[in-house]
Design an enzyme around this catalytic site. Structure first.
Site, PDB file in Angstrom:
ATOM      1  N   ASP A 110      31.663  26.292 -15.925  1.00 19.39           N
ATOM      2  CA  ASP A 110      31.783  27.241 -17.035  1.00 19.39           C
ATOM      3  C   ASP A 110      31.195  28.603 -16.706  1.00 19.39           C
ATOM      4  OD1 ASP A 110      32.788  25.044 -18.275  1.00 19.39           O
ATOM      5  OD2 ASP A 110      31.420  25.078 -19.978  1.00 19.39           O
ATOM      6  N   ARG A 191      16.544  24.971 -26.963  1.00 24.95           N
ATOM      7  CA  ARG A 191      17.353  26.182 -27.101  1.00 24.95           C
ATOM      8  C   ARG A 191      16.560  27.427 -27.501  1.00 24.95           C
ATOM      9  NH1 ARG A 191      19.628  23.704 -23.840  1.00 24.95           N
ATOM     10  NH2 ARG A 191      21.542  22.536 -24.173  1.00 24.95           N
ATOM     11  N   SER A 272      28.962  13.762 -20.447  1.00 24.25           N
ATOM     12  CA  SER A 272      28.366  15.082 -20.653  1.00 24.25           C
ATOM     13  C   SER A 272      26.889  14.861 -20.934  1.00 24.25           C
ATOM     14  CB  SER A 272      29.025  15.794 -21.834  1.00 24.25           C
ATOM     15  OG  SER A 272      28.387  17.030 -22.091  1.00 24.25           O
TER      16      SER A 272
END
Length: 494
Positions: A110, A191, A272
């Site tokens: 990505d 995050r 994933s």
């Protein structure tokens, strides 16, 4: 604050990068088709072979994104030379003009594709950023070369492990924050620390935008962008997955080939994954059907409880004001303490969770999590609170912990409400000091001992023997008053 380093000066170690939970493509290489492990040491070895995917950093949601103008750039770009890098960012791109964009970068598919896409569509200089939150990934060898071959001008690395554990994980632990009864918030906590570092990097390199590889279906796009709203609302955000026509792995591989972008990727992987020092998550493949049992060879941090040692292991956790400080009497830094417990817990098959959760965007998803050290710490912290918190305080704390967890899961780490709740948790945990001994055995945790200088437990009161503090005869009047509403209702019914 972790010091900013260019990759050329960074010693390759336990690097930092993992794809956002649910948003990245699966890992590649040996991790995708793992073989059977014969020892816990091999588990650790295989963990170090992980290679991450896009790791979403985002920024404040600038109006840079133009979802209506979806178009795939098909022009073939050569590998960028230094000369091309210096001169190719002066023109307006196909979608607008930005000066410099900081991109969260892993070297995976990505992010490798996003680099040339940003240059073409926004005419910008691209600075790649990699964060170490303890994923235990492959070393950094060749990462700078990959970034520049894709068209980036620079790669920046930050080691965030201690900050992550001390400033994010431990406050959630102290608060007792668990999302939907099971999830210990491994991805959710990572995050904001990454996004905060991105704000710092953008300021240091003079960037006017950041970019991330989160898709429009997951939670991470919200977590990163809310963090940037809070810390620097002037930054623009570019979210390629919400703009371009690339719709899957095969499209991305084709785009990379046409643009001469080197990507270490196979055509198909199984799971994933998202990992950091707190946990490793697994999604995709057979896990998408909640009726399917996970395969034994999927797990990477923990041995199967059936294969764990036949003898239990005792571990003593020292806690001061709700924060872990030692293991078996040895004081350790936050990151070192958690890493040590991950090894111990993983050896005994501790911390496996299989759950279906409600994503922030509305859909349900099924994930399997490995959180060995975190599960041990949660058990110890909650058990110590049974000594140090009174009934009313514990009930209020537990009710607020639910809201705390929801805020963290939803990306509202820097929300004033979360910060206010944290102040409350810090205040009522001042006396949560002491130690707890746990017995680990084949996936289970049993509490064997707990002690605190602030314990509210009094043996002389709790004992069945007579004592001076509590007169058992007093209970009769208490029961009559406490049960009065029940008696009145019964009288009315009769």
């Amino acid at each position: 604050m972790a010091q900013l380093k260019s990759i050329s000066a960074f010693s390759s170690s336990n690097l930092a990068f993992h794809g956002p939970k649910r948003e990245s493509y699966p890992y590649h290489g040996k991790v995708c088709c793992p073989g059977k492990l014969s020892s816990f040491q091999e588990l650790a070895a295989r963990k170090s072979e992980l290679q991450g995917n896009t790791f979403a950093v985002t920024s404040s949601n600038g109006i840079v994104t133009r979802a209506h103008n979806k178009q795939v750039i098909r022009a073939v770009l050569p590998t960028y030379s230094e000369t091309e890098l210096s001169g190719s960012t002066k023109e307006r791109g196909l979608r607008g003009k930005l000066n410099k964009v900081v991109l969260a970068y892993s070297g995976g598919l990505d992010t490798s594709v996003i680099v040339p896409w940003l240059r073409e569509n926004y005419g910008c200089d691209v600075v790649c950023f990699t964060a170490d939150v303890g994923q235990g990934l492959k070393e950094l060898e060749g990462l700078e070369k990959k970034a520049k071959a894709s068209g980036a001008s620079q790669l920046v690395v930050k080691d965030l492990k201690e900050e992550f554990v001390n400033d994010y994980i431990f406050p959630c632990l102290r608060a007792g924050a668990i999302y939907e009864r099971k999830y210990l918030l491994g991805t959710s906590m990572a995050r904001p620390v990454i996004a905060k570092a991105m704000v710092d990097v953008a300021k240091e390199v003079g960037a006017d935008a950041v970019a991330h590889g989160c898709t429009g279906k997951g939670n991470d796009q919200v977590r990163f962008e809310l963090t940037f709203f809070a810390l620097n609302p002037k930054l623009n955000v570019v979210a390629p997955w919400r703009e371009w026509d690339i719709r899957g792995r095969e499209d991305a591989i084709e785009y990379a080939k046409k643009h001469n972008v080197p990507v270490p990727v196979t055509k198909k992987c199984i799971y994933s994954r998202d990992g950091n020092l707190w946990h490793l998550s697994h999604e995709g493949d057979i896990l998408e059907d909640p009726e399917n049992e996970p395969k034994k060879d999927m797990f990477m941090l923990t041995v199967d409880p059936e294969d764990a040692p036949n003898e239990p292991e005792y571990v003593d956790i020292g806690i001061v004001s709700g924060i872990p400080v030692s293991v078996n009497g040895k004081k350790l830094s936050p990151a070192s303490l958690l890493d040590h417990l991950n090894q111990i817990g993983g050896k005994h098959g501790i911390g496996r969770i299989d759950m279906v959760e409600n994503r922030l965007v509305g859909m349900k998803s099924r994930g399997v999590y490995e959180t060995p050290g975190g599960t041990i710490l949660f058990a110890a912290a909650r058990e110590l609170e049974s000594l140090t918190l009174d009934r009313e305080t514990m009930q209020v704390k537990d009710s607020l912990a639910l809201k705390y967890a929801e805020l963290v899961y939803a990306g509202r780490w820097f929300d004033p409400l979360r910060e206010s709740l944290d102040s409350f948790m810090e205040e009522i945990s001042k006396t949560t000091t002491g130690s707890v001994t746990l017995k680990l055995y084949k996936g289970s945790i049993t509490v064997t001992s707990r002690k605190s200088p602030y314990s509210l437990y009094r043996q002389d009161i709790s004992s069945f023997e007579s004592g001076d503090v509590y007169d058992q005869a007093d209970a009769a009047g208490f029961i009559r008053l406490y049960g009065l509403p029940i008696r009145v209702r019964a009288m009315l019914d009769s």
